[in-house]
Write a protein that holds these residues in place. Structure first.
Motif, mmCIF file in Angstrom:
data_model
loop_
_atom_site.group_PDB
_atom_site.id
_atom_site.type_symbol
_atom_site.label_atom_id
_atom_site.label_comp_id
_atom_site.label_asym_id
_atom_site.label_seq_id
_atom_site.Cartn_x
_atom_site.Cartn_y
_atom_site.Cartn_z
ATOM 1 N N SER A 289 41.205 36.661 -73.274
ATOM 2 C CA SER A 289 39.752 36.882 -73.179
ATOM 3 C C SER A 289 39.390 37.585 -71.880
ATOM 4 C CB SER A 289 38.992 35.556 -73.251
ATOM 5 O OG SER A 289 39.207 34.912 -74.458
ATOM 6 N N PHE B 289 40.542 41.332 -72.007
ATOM 7 C CA PHE B 289 39.653 42.180 -72.811
ATOM 8 C C PHE B 289 38.288 42.339 -72.151
ATOM 9 C CE2 PHE B 289 42.464 41.429 -76.548
ATOM 10 C CZ PHE B 289 42.692 42.770 -76.840
ATOM 11 N N LEU C 121 38.805 44.907 -69.418
ATOM 12 C CA LEU C 121 38.922 46.248 -69.990
ATOM 13 C C LEU C 121 37.557 46.774 -70.440
ATOM 14 C CD1 LEU C 121 42.182 45.849 -72.094
ATOM 15 C CD2 LEU C 121 41.863 47.325 -70.109
ATOM 16 N N PHE C 122 36.781 45.921 -71.085
ATOM 17 C CA PHE C 122 35.451 46.322 -71.543
ATOM 18 C C PHE C 122 34.562 46.694 -70.357
ATOM 19 C CE2 PHE C 122 31.106 45.550 -72.924
ATOM 20 C CZ PHE C 122 31.081 46.199 -74.156
ATOM 21 N N THR C 123 34.573 45.848 -69.319
ATOM 22 C CA THR C 123 33.754 46.118 -68.133
ATOM 23 C C THR C 123 34.230 47.373 -67.426
ATOM 24 O OG1 THR C 123 33.381 43.756 -67.894
ATOM 25 C CG2 THR C 123 32.906 45.126 -65.983
ATOM 26 N N GLU D 203 35.737 49.904 -68.723
ATOM 27 C CA GLU D 203 35.366 51.057 -69.540
ATOM 28 C C GLU D 203 33.885 51.377 -69.375
ATOM 29 O OE1 GLU D 203 36.837 54.011 -71.786
ATOM 30 O OE2 GLU D 203 38.003 52.286 -71.157
ATOM 31 N N TYR E 220 36.604 53.109 -77.357
ATOM 32 C CA TYR E 220 37.348 51.897 -77.033
ATOM 33 C C TYR E 220 36.452 50.674 -76.842
ATOM 34 C CZ TYR E 220 41.164 55.137 -76.294
ATOM 35 O OH TYR E 220 42.114 56.101 -76.462
ATOM 36 N N PHE E 221 35.153 50.856 -76.724
ATOM 37 C CA PHE E 221 34.246 49.714 -76.545
ATOM 38 C C PHE E 221 34.407 48.706 -77.677
ATOM 39 C CE2 PHE E 221 30.911 52.151 -73.894
ATOM 40 C CZ PHE E 221 31.513 51.727 -72.733
ATOM 41 N N TYR F 153 37.776 46.734 -77.487
ATOM 42 C CA TYR F 153 37.784 45.736 -76.419
ATOM 43 C C TYR F 153 36.839 44.585 -76.737
ATOM 44 C CZ TYR F 153 40.183 49.355 -73.744
ATOM 45 O OH TYR F 153 41.085 50.307 -73.315
ATOM 46 N N GLY G 116 38.492 42.424 -79.433
ATOM 47 C CA GLY G 116 39.546 41.593 -78.843
ATOM 48 C C GLY G 116 38.976 40.440 -78.036
ATOM 49 N N MET G 117 37.917 40.715 -77.279
ATOM 50 C CA MET G 117 37.306 39.669 -76.465
ATOM 51 C C MET G 117 36.698 38.581 -77.352
ATOM 52 S SD MET G 117 34.437 40.076 -73.467
ATOM 53 C CE MET G 117 33.291 40.903 -74.542
#
Length: 190
Positions: A136, A139, A142-144, A146, A155-156, A159, A162-163
């Motif tokens: 968690s 992901f 990675l989201f932040t 991005e 990719y949003f 991610y 996945g989160m």
């Protein structure tokens, strides 16, 4: 069985016309590209070839299909984790004192506890929850990352998926390994 069939029929009656309209689509649109002489980011580049424009009805179809797929994944995941944490035994679980397990607020003259399976509190549950917590966090980072850098918007969704799935896994893991399972019988008047 009849209720399940009626529900499937109702969903089909609502969705099939919408999906038919969505299948018609819109005319193809021109791709908007970034001037490569100014920057080298490529926000449309990705690992899946996607259409450049979707109509609102096509987006609706994609959302419904994604929701049905998510429901199926969650149901499978819940059953898998529950079976992993509490495999079926030949004898049903019962309370040590004949049905009373200390939940007086659950028991009335019309309702009583007939089975109690205590939480397993096993090391496997802690490992699963630890791994899902790390996943968690990865992901979310990675989201932040991005979002705060040059955004490659394709990719949003990956991610975020996945989160949210790892957070769902945390919830299901906690339920499966660290919550008691209680079977209650209730007398009902029809």
């Amino acid at each position: 069985m009849r209720q399940r069939f009626a529900l499937i029929l109702l969903v089909a009656v609502v969705l099939l016309p919408m999906w038919f309209v969505a299948g018609q689509g819109e005319p193809p649109a021109e791709t908007v590209e970034i001037d490569q002489s100014v920057t080298n980011i490529q926000p449309l580049e990705g690992f899946v070839d996607t259409p450049t424009k979707l109509s609102p009805s096509q987006v609706g179809v994609v959302v419904w299909v994604a929701l049905f797929a998510l429901l199926g994944v969650l149901a499978f995941f819940h059953r898998f984790m529950n079976e992993l944490a509490r495999p079926e035994s030949d004898t049903p679980p019962t309370a040590a004192d004949g049905g009373t397990v200390g939940f007086e607020w659950m028991e009335t003259e019309e309702r009583w506890i007939v089975g109690y399976d205590p939480p397993s509190d096993s090391l496997a549950g802690l490992i699963a929850m630890g791994g899902l917590t790390v996943l968690s966090i990865v992901f979310a980072a990675l989201f932040t990352g991005e979002y705060l850098t040059l955004a490659r918007t394709q990719y949003f969704g990956i991610y975020a998926f996945g989160m949210f799935m790892s957070l769902t896994g945390l919830t299901v893991s906690y339920y499966a390994w660290f919550m008691p399972h209680i079977e209650v019988a209730e007398r009902r008047g029809h």
